[in-house]
Design an enzyme around this catalytic site. Structure first.
Site, short mmCIF file in Angstrom:
data_model
loop_
_atom_site.label_atom_id
_atom_site.label_comp_id
_atom_site.label_asym_id
_atom_site.label_seq_id
_atom_site.Cartn_x
_atom_site.Cartn_y
_atom_site.Cartn_z
N GLY A 1 0.87 -1.18 0.00
CA GLY A 1 0.00 0.00 0.00
C GLY A 1 0.90 1.22 0.00
O GLY A 1 1.66 1.44 0.95
N GLY A 2 0.83 1.96 -1.09
CA GLY A 2 1.73 3.12 -1.23
C GLY A 2 0.97 4.43 -1.18
O GLY A 2 1.33 5.40 -1.83
N GLY A 3 -0.10 4.46 -0.40
CA GLY A 3 -0.92 5.67 -0.30
C GLY A 3 -0.35 6.65 0.72
O GLY A 3 0.87 6.83 0.81
N ASN B 1 -12.13 -3.91 2.70
CA ASN B 1 -10.72 -4.14 3.08
C ASN B 1 -10.39 -5.62 3.28
O ASN B 1 -9.25 -6.03 3.10
CB ASN B 1 -10.37 -3.31 4.32
CG ASN B 1 -10.12 -1.85 3.95
OD1 ASN B 1 -10.08 -1.50 2.77
ND2 ASN B 1 -9.94 -1.00 4.95
N ALA C 1 -4.14 -1.75 8.29
CA ALA C 1 -5.45 -1.57 7.64
C ALA C 1 -6.58 -1.84 8.64
O ALA C 1 -6.47 -2.69 9.52
CB ALA C 1 -5.57 -2.50 6.43
N ARG D 1 -1.74 9.40 21.17
CA ARG D 1 -2.79 10.43 21.22
C ARG D 1 -3.13 10.78 22.67
O ARG D 1 -3.23 11.95 23.03
CB ARG D 1 -4.05 9.91 20.50
CG ARG D 1 -3.89 9.90 19.00
CD ARG D 1 -5.11 9.33 18.28
NE ARG D 1 -4.93 9.48 16.84
CZ ARG D 1 -5.44 8.68 15.91
NH1 ARG D 1 -6.19 7.65 16.27
NH2 ARG D 1 -5.23 8.91 14.64
N HIS E 1 -9.05 -1.43 18.59
CA HIS E 1 -8.85 -0.12 17.96
C HIS E 1 -10.22 0.40 17.51
O HIS E 1 -10.52 0.49 16.35
CB HIS E 1 -7.91 -0.27 16.77
CG HIS E 1 -7.47 1.03 16.18
ND1 HIS E 1 -7.02 2.09 16.93
CD2 HIS E 1 -7.39 1.45 14.89
CE1 HIS E 1 -6.68 3.09 16.12
NE2 HIS E 1 -6.91 2.72 14.88
#
Ligand code: APR
Length: 314
Positions: free
Chosen positions: A13-15, A101, A125, A157, A181
């Site tokens: 995944g190269g996003g 996904n 993902a 966070r 998550h």
């Protein structure tokens, strides 16, 4: 002196997250990088690779990135980080991404099984806990070599909001977020400290509750701001912390979605817990002693994860 081989990190995944992972990997000189995507995104990954390689003179690193759409380039990877998939849009939950996904993960897991069965594999993902479960089952990876990245980011966070509320250095904030998550993850307020002082002595209850809520909704807050996608700097940096601990055998204790086998009363599911990551992958899963209300919160989080995982058809 024995020669050490350069490490190989494949990013599936190269996003948005993938590009940041590539940059951080080479800036930290962790190894050479394969930025892998589908053929339709060949220009994107080749472009990002070229762009990053061209700044290596500025930063002075020797690691190289290649963009690829060929699984053969992934062969022999030491680490694989998966961000292949669709991110959330405003109003969506992570679970809304399951069908789309999961289809992608099925392809990716087969690719890893065939080409990088010995790698330490980190999934990013979403929905995180279900995707890492599908990956583990399909790719048939050893349980210590597959893990989901969520806890490092959720904890980061939480620490960030604590440091902001106290106007104090984040370096002194120690905290942990357990569980899935999702919106019912469990920030462990009772265990958090700032410079060794219990956080509960430093902030009133209403402020602590606001921080817990903002942590749980931390991903959604960014989705609402970005509108076209979800967080990418934080997920990339958090995954790199895990990859680095493996590659350098640092044995850091980091929260991650690992296969639980009885810990926290959970068996056979990936769920967020503190784990030690070193050259052996997930070398230990650590059990934190919880009080009744923490146990109840964790059970609620587990039931949400279980519902999604049980709906996964492999
Ligand atoms: N193999 C490889 N890459 C794929 C595949 C596949 N089968 N299918 C899709 N991709 C690629 C897309 O072409 C895209 O370049 O995955 C990339 C995803 O990038 P972005 O859309 O920018 O998403 P990003 O923000 O990086 O998030 C990816 O991580 O945090 C999670 O919820 C988030 O599931 C999402 C994932």
């Amino acid at each position: 002196m024995a020669q050490t081989r350069k490490k190989k990190i494949s990013l599936i995944g190269g996003g948005q997250i993938g590009g940041n992972l590539a940059l951080l990997s080479v800036q930290k000189n962790l190894g050479d990088v394969v930025l892998f995507d589908i053929p339709a995104a060949e220009g994107l990954v080749k472009g990002k690779a070229l762009d990053i390689n061209q700044l290596s003179a500025v930063d002075g690193y020797d690691s190289r990135v290649i963009g690829s759409t060929d699984w053969k380039d992934v062969a022999g990877s030491d680490v694989v980080i998966i961000t292949a998939g669709v991110p959330r849009k405003p109003g969506m939950s992570r679970e809304d991404l399951l069908d789309i996904n999961l289809k992608i993960m099925k392809d990716v897991a087969v690719g890893i099984k065939q080409h990088a069965p010995n790698a330490f594999v980190i999934n990013v993902a979403n929905p995180l806990d279900a995707m890492v479960y599908a990956l583990y089952k399909i790719a048939e990876l050893p349980k210590n070599m597959v893990v989901g990245m969520a806890g490092v980011l959720d904890t980061s966070r939480f620490k960030c909001f604590v440091a902001e509320a106290l106007n104090t250095s984040i370096a002194d904030v120690e905290a942990l977020v357990l569980g899935g998550h999702g919106d019912d993850m469990v920030p462990l307020v009772r265990h958090a400290t700032v410079g060794g002082v219990p956080l509960t002595e430093l902030l009133p209850k209403d402020k602590l509750e606001a921080i817990i809520k903002r942590t749980r909704e931390g991903g959604a807050e960014l989705v609402a701001l970005y509108k076209t996608g979800s967080a990418y700097f934080g997920p990339a940096a958090s995954s790199i912390a895990m990859a680095e601990s493996f590659l350098l055998d640092r044995k850091r204790v980091l929260p991650a979605a690992a296969l639980l086998e009885g810990q926290y009363g959970i068996n056979g599911y990936f769920f967020g817990a503190p784990v030690q990551i070193g050259a052996g992958g997930v070398e230990k899963v650590i059990t934190v002693q919880l009080d009744d209300s923490e146990k109840a919160a964790l059970e609620k989080s587990f039931q949400s994860v279980k519902k999604t995982v049980d709906s996964v058809k492999l």
